[in-house]
Enzyme design. Structure first.
Site, PDB file in Angstrom:
ATOM      1  N   THR A  33       0.773  -1.132  -0.066  1.00 47.67           N
ATOM      2  CA  THR A  33      -0.117   0.105  -0.020  1.00 47.67           C
ATOM      3  C   THR A  33       0.870   1.392   0.021  1.00 47.67           C
ATOM      4  OG1 THR A  33      -1.864   0.973   1.012  1.00 47.67           O
ATOM      5  CG2 THR A  33      -0.212   0.050   2.510  1.00 47.67           C
ATOM      6  N   ASN A  34       0.298   2.437  -0.066  1.00 46.46           N
ATOM      7  CA  ASN A  34       0.890   3.771   0.077  1.00 46.46           C
ATOM      8  C   ASN A  34       0.566   4.166   1.295  1.00 46.46           C
ATOM      9  OD1 ASN A  34       1.977   3.455  -2.707  1.00 46.46           O
ATOM     10  ND2 ASN A  34       0.952   5.382  -3.489  1.00 46.46           N
TER      11      ASN A  34
END
Ligand code: CTP
Ligand code: CA
Length: 224
Positions: A33-34
């Site tokens: 994810t970011n």
């Protein structure tokens, strides 16, 4: 004629906002994810609604309540976010792309949980590029007014303007991460065709109102 009511900056406008990170699965229990809390995007959706807009918010996985009066759709992956955005982009007047979209997804996500075994080596992941949602929307024949975000860790002044040109959007809002990630405050620089403008550091909600006003006055048929 004297009006008792403040004219609403975005009355009658349809505003589409993406917010939060995207989540790209590796297997059913793991993913990449970011970093994004979604706070800035949610604050902008809320501010746009306050300014009279009809607001649609497409959110990656975040732990935030839906702003009052905002239509929210939750997604996980960049591809899902892309598909949701493309459903309404052409009918929107403004697209504010705040989401921290994962640039790559795992090429072959495993259907089953990858198990540790004594014999097997550590898994190796290969990636494929995700669609660039903002650039895709900006290329639409009847594109809404597109606003991008750029979270940079290095030279913001150069990267912000370069990103604006590369994505072919009229406005990029730049900020220096990771100092502001997850925080309630943010400090941004606006990049448009006239150059760079630094805004004073402010609470994300206060900043969102300022940014909505900055966006509203740049719209092609702005009334104020
Ligand atoms: N963006 C997007 N879809 C992607 C990647 C980015 O819509 N697949 C949008 C973001 O929401 C943001 C803007 O593009 O508004 C800039 O994102 P950023 O990650 O800073 O730019 P990239 O072009 O992905 O460049 P890099 O990550 O290499 O700096
Ligand atoms: Ca990126």
């Amino acid at each position: 004629i004297v009006s008792f009511f403040q004219p609403k900056l975005l009355a009658g406008r349809r505003v589409l906002v993406t917010a939060g990170p995207t989540y790209e699965p590796i297997d059913p229990v793991r993913g990449i994810t970011n970093r994004s809390s979604g706070k800035m995007g949610f604050a902008l959706a809320r501010a746009a609604q306050h300014a009279g807009a009809d607001v649609q918010l497409i959110a990656g996985p975040v732990a935030l309540p839906t702003p009052w009066g905002v239509e929210r759709q939750d997604v996980e992956t960049a591809q899902q976010m892309h598909d949701a955005v493309m459903q309404s982009a052409a009918d929107s007047d403004v697209f504010i792309s705040v989401a921290a979209v994962a640039d790559w997804r795992v090429a072959h996500a495993s259907e089953h949980k990858i198990k540790k075994t004594a014999t097997q080596a550590v898994p190796a992941l290969s990636f494929v590029e995700n669609p660039d949602i903002l650039a895709t929307v900006a290329k639409l024949p009847n594109a809404p007014y597109c606003v991008g975000f750029a979270a940079e860790s290095g030279d913001l002044e150069t990267n912000g303007e370069q990103k604006r040109i590369k994505k072919n959007v009229p406005l990029i809002i730049g900020n220096l991460g990771p100092a502001t990630f997850g925080r309630d405050e943010n400090e941004v620089v606006l990049f448009d065709a006239t150059g760079a403008t630094r805004l004073p550091r402010a609470d994300k909600n206060a900043l969102a109102s300022v940014l909505i006003a900055e966006i509203a006055r740049r719209l092609p048929d702005a009334t104020l």
